[in-house]
Design a protein around this motif. Structure first.
Motif, short mmCIF file in Angstrom:
data_model
loop_
_atom_site.label_atom_id
_atom_site.label_comp_id
_atom_site.label_asym_id
_atom_site.label_seq_id
_atom_site.Cartn_x
_atom_site.Cartn_y
_atom_site.Cartn_z
N ALA A 68 12.86 -2.45 7.09
CA ALA A 68 13.88 -3.41 7.54
C ALA A 68 13.73 -3.74 9.01
N GLN A 69 13.27 -2.78 9.81
CA GLN A 69 13.12 -2.99 11.24
C GLN A 69 11.71 -3.47 11.62
N GLY A 70 10.90 -3.81 10.61
CA GLY A 70 9.57 -4.33 10.87
C GLY A 70 8.58 -3.31 11.41
N ARG A 71 8.80 -2.03 11.11
CA ARG A 71 7.92 -0.97 11.61
C ARG A 71 7.20 -0.28 10.45
N GLN A 72 6.77 -1.06 9.46
CA GLN A 72 6.24 -0.48 8.25
C GLN A 72 4.78 -0.03 8.33
N ARG A 73 4.09 -0.33 9.44
CA ARG A 73 2.66 -0.02 9.50
C ARG A 73 2.36 1.47 9.40
N ILE A 74 3.28 2.29 9.84
CA ILE A 74 3.03 3.73 9.81
C ILE A 74 3.22 4.30 8.41
N LEU A 75 3.91 3.61 7.53
CA LEU A 75 4.27 4.18 6.23
C LEU A 75 3.07 4.59 5.39
N PRO A 76 2.07 3.71 5.16
CA PRO A 76 0.96 4.14 4.31
C PRO A 76 0.17 5.29 4.90
N VAL A 77 0.12 5.39 6.20
CA VAL A 77 -0.60 6.51 6.83
C VAL A 77 0.07 7.83 6.47
N VAL A 78 1.40 7.86 6.60
CA VAL A 78 2.14 9.08 6.28
C VAL A 78 2.03 9.41 4.80
N VAL A 79 2.26 8.41 3.94
CA VAL A 79 2.24 8.67 2.49
C VAL A 79 0.84 9.08 2.04
N LEU A 88 0.83 -1.20 0.00
CA LEU A 88 0.00 0.00 0.00
C LEU A 88 0.87 1.25 0.00
N THR A 89 1.96 1.21 0.74
CA THR A 89 2.89 2.35 0.77
C THR A 89 3.47 2.61 -0.61
N ILE A 90 3.88 1.55 -1.31
CA ILE A 90 4.47 1.70 -2.63
C ILE A 90 3.45 2.24 -3.63
N LEU A 91 2.22 1.75 -3.54
CA LEU A 91 1.17 2.26 -4.42
C LEU A 91 0.95 3.75 -4.21
N LEU A 92 0.85 4.14 -2.95
CA LEU A 92 0.63 5.54 -2.65
C LEU A 92 1.84 6.39 -3.05
N ASN A 93 3.04 5.84 -2.84
CA ASN A 93 4.26 6.56 -3.21
C ASN A 93 4.35 6.77 -4.72
N THR A 94 3.99 5.73 -5.48
CA THR A 94 4.02 5.85 -6.93
C THR A 94 3.00 6.87 -7.41
N ALA A 95 1.81 6.83 -6.82
CA ALA A 95 0.82 7.83 -7.15
C ALA A 95 1.33 9.23 -6.82
N LEU A 96 2.01 9.36 -5.69
CA LEU A 96 2.57 10.65 -5.29
C LEU A 96 3.61 11.13 -6.28
N PHE A 97 4.37 10.20 -6.84
CA PHE A 97 5.46 10.54 -7.74
C PHE A 97 4.97 10.82 -9.16
N ARG A 98 3.79 10.31 -9.54
CA ARG A 98 3.35 10.39 -10.93
C ARG A 98 2.04 11.15 -11.14
N ILE A 99 1.28 11.37 -10.06
CA ILE A 99 -0.04 11.94 -10.24
C ILE A 99 0.02 13.35 -10.81
N ASP A 100 1.08 14.09 -10.53
CA ASP A 100 1.18 15.45 -11.04
C ASP A 100 1.24 15.48 -12.56
N THR A 101 1.95 14.51 -13.16
CA THR A 101 2.03 14.44 -14.62
C THR A 101 0.67 14.15 -15.23
N VAL A 102 -0.07 13.23 -14.62
CA VAL A 102 -1.41 12.90 -15.12
C VAL A 102 -2.33 14.11 -14.97
N LEU A 103 -2.28 14.79 -13.84
CA LEU A 103 -3.12 15.97 -13.63
C LEU A 103 -2.77 17.08 -14.61
#
Length: 474
Positions: free
Chosen positions: A351-362, A220-235
């Protein structure tokens, strides 16, 4: 080979391969921008961005999970490869169809529709290759993934430039992209098999579904990150036109080209970050400090150069026809300096197994990005998109670092920042004395390196000796 030498070797081979590949790739995009003009370049930029946005659903954190798991348990590699490829095949094909449907419903030209279809398949082939790359990464050997990446980008660049000079359009160029991606994926798969790691012969839908569940947060984090990186071009394509996308794409290519530095260093450190802890020797905080310091040493001067030397840089790379892109390059300087920090910090948490916060932030930053783009693009066009990109990367880096500190402990800010900040100040002084000229582009890197080395040897001599010794042994 010691752990430090393994990390250095992996980082260096990836960086060297990426430098060569990125030079070919940048040459390809410069040629496209000059031959096809902002309209044709904008159409290709949009097609590639859309292909990447729709097919990224197929990745869903599988590669990061594979690299992390194989680093701890190499015997799990065959099962993970098979399960990962099955997920990517099913979801990726759906993404390719979605990309084509978007262009048909949106009324895009037949050439854009064909280019989107070919680029989506090419992106899917690269996602397959990334599964094999992640396995090599878990085995602490990035030589063949680096070689494949270099060969792919060089081939796309060389054959693409030849095709463009021969009068080809975006459809032929997209077909070249697909062919090179398929060849690179086949190369990495063959080399992985040569070291005795092959996919399991019996795929399991149940296992693949279980893998998706395990990687859901990362995915989910990667999906949101990719959207963050590319959505401006689509818009931009929807709100403005291909000319705006073309100017923005030219600026954005200068942002993207050096990002391999962050990928290389993070990829080399990921296995060690996965095995380290607060109580290990060395502790995880030492790896984090080293990673952040190296990324800033390499990326901060680029961001400074984009902000202060955008005019001669754009004129040198693209020519005077792309002068409207200069403000966008300046505004993307912040993103160039900060993207690596946010990317590295997110991988530390994984890497430290604390990835749950990532999609919330992104997700929060993505919401800001979309709203800000909808407000600024109508009046500022691609300049607004560039400003929003830098602000988004600032928010990501700051938020991720807060959580990294909670996980690994307090980080030595002075040790991380002193050298890069002093070097960037030296670049600003060069521009002030010489002006924003091509001469400043030549002098600034030399002055930056001299100041950086002087500060590091004065303030943190142990860091300087450790880095130099590691690089020399490698």
């Amino acid at each position: 080979m010691t752990g430090a030498r393994t990390i250095a070797r992996n980082a260096l081979v990836v960086s060297a391969a990426q430098v060569l590949g990125k030079l070919a790739s940048l040459g390809f995009y410069v040629a496209m921008a000059r031959v096809l003009g902002e309209q044709g370049f904008g159409a290709y930029t949009f097609a590639l961005a859309l292909a990447q946005v729709t097919t990224i659903f197929a990745s869903f954190g599988i590669d990061e999970w594979t690299g992390k798991t194989v680093a701890r348990d190499p015997q799990a590699a065959p099962r993970l490869i098979t399960d990962g490829l099955l997920v990517k095949a099913v979801v990726g094909v759906a993404g390719c169809v979605a990309a084509v449907l978007f262009t048909r419903i949106g009324g895009y030209s037949a050439s854009v529709q064909a280019a989107v279809a070919l680029l989506a398949l090419g992106t899917l082939a690269e996602l397959f290759m990334n599964t094999f790359n992640a396995t090599f990464q878990g085995l602490d050997d990035l030589r063949w993934p680096a070689a494949a990446a270099m060969i792919e980008r060089a081939a796309i660049g060389i054959f693409g430039i030849v095709a463009l000079l021969a009068g080809a359009g975006i459809v032929v160029v997209a077909a070249i992209y697909l062919a090179c991606a398929l060849a690179a994926a086949a190369l990495v798969a063959a080399r992985l098999a040569a070291v005795g790691v092959r996919p399991e012969r019996s795929p399991s839908a149940a296992r693949s579904f279980a893998l998706v569940k395990m990687t859901f947060t990362i995915g989910l984090t990667i999906l949101l990150n990719t959207a963050l990186f590319r959505i401006d071009t689509v818009l931009l394509s929807v709100i403005k036109d291909n000319a705006a996308v073309g100017f923005y794409g030219a600026a954005y290519r200068l942002l993207e080209s050096p990002l391999f530095v962050a990928y290389a260093l993070t990829g080399a450190l990921l296995p060690s970050l996965s095995r380290a802890s607060r109580t290990s020797s060395p502790p995880v905080g030492e790896y984090v400090t080293t990673g952040l310091k190296l990324i800033l040493c390499l990326m901060a001067p680029l961001g400074t150069a984009y902000a202060l030397l955008a005019e001669p840089l754009v004129d040198l790379v693209y020519g005077s026809d792309y002068a409207p892109a200069i403000p966008a390059v300046r505004l993307l300087g912040g993103a160039a300096a900060l993207y690596g920090v946010g990317y590295f910090a997110s991988l530390v948490l994984i890497a430290q197994g604390r990835q749950r916060i990532l999609p919330v932030v992104v997700a929060g930053v993505l919401a800001f990005n979309v709203v800000a783009n909808l407000i600024l693009i109508p009046s500022l066009s691609f300049r607004g998109a560039a400003l929003v990109t830098s602000l988004s990367e600032l928010l990501l880096a700051a938020a991720f670092l807060v959580y990294v500190v909670r996980v690994v402990g307090r980080l030595p800010a002075g040790r991380i920042l002193s050298g890069p900040l002093a070097g960037c100040a030296a670049i600003a002084l060069v521009v002030l004395l010489i002006g924003p000229t091509v001469a400043a582009l030549i002098v600034a890197p030399v002055v930056y390196v001299a100041v950086l080395v002087a500060v590091e040897r004065w303030r943190y001599p142990e860091d300087a000796r450790r880095v130099w010794a590691t690089l020399r042994r490698s």
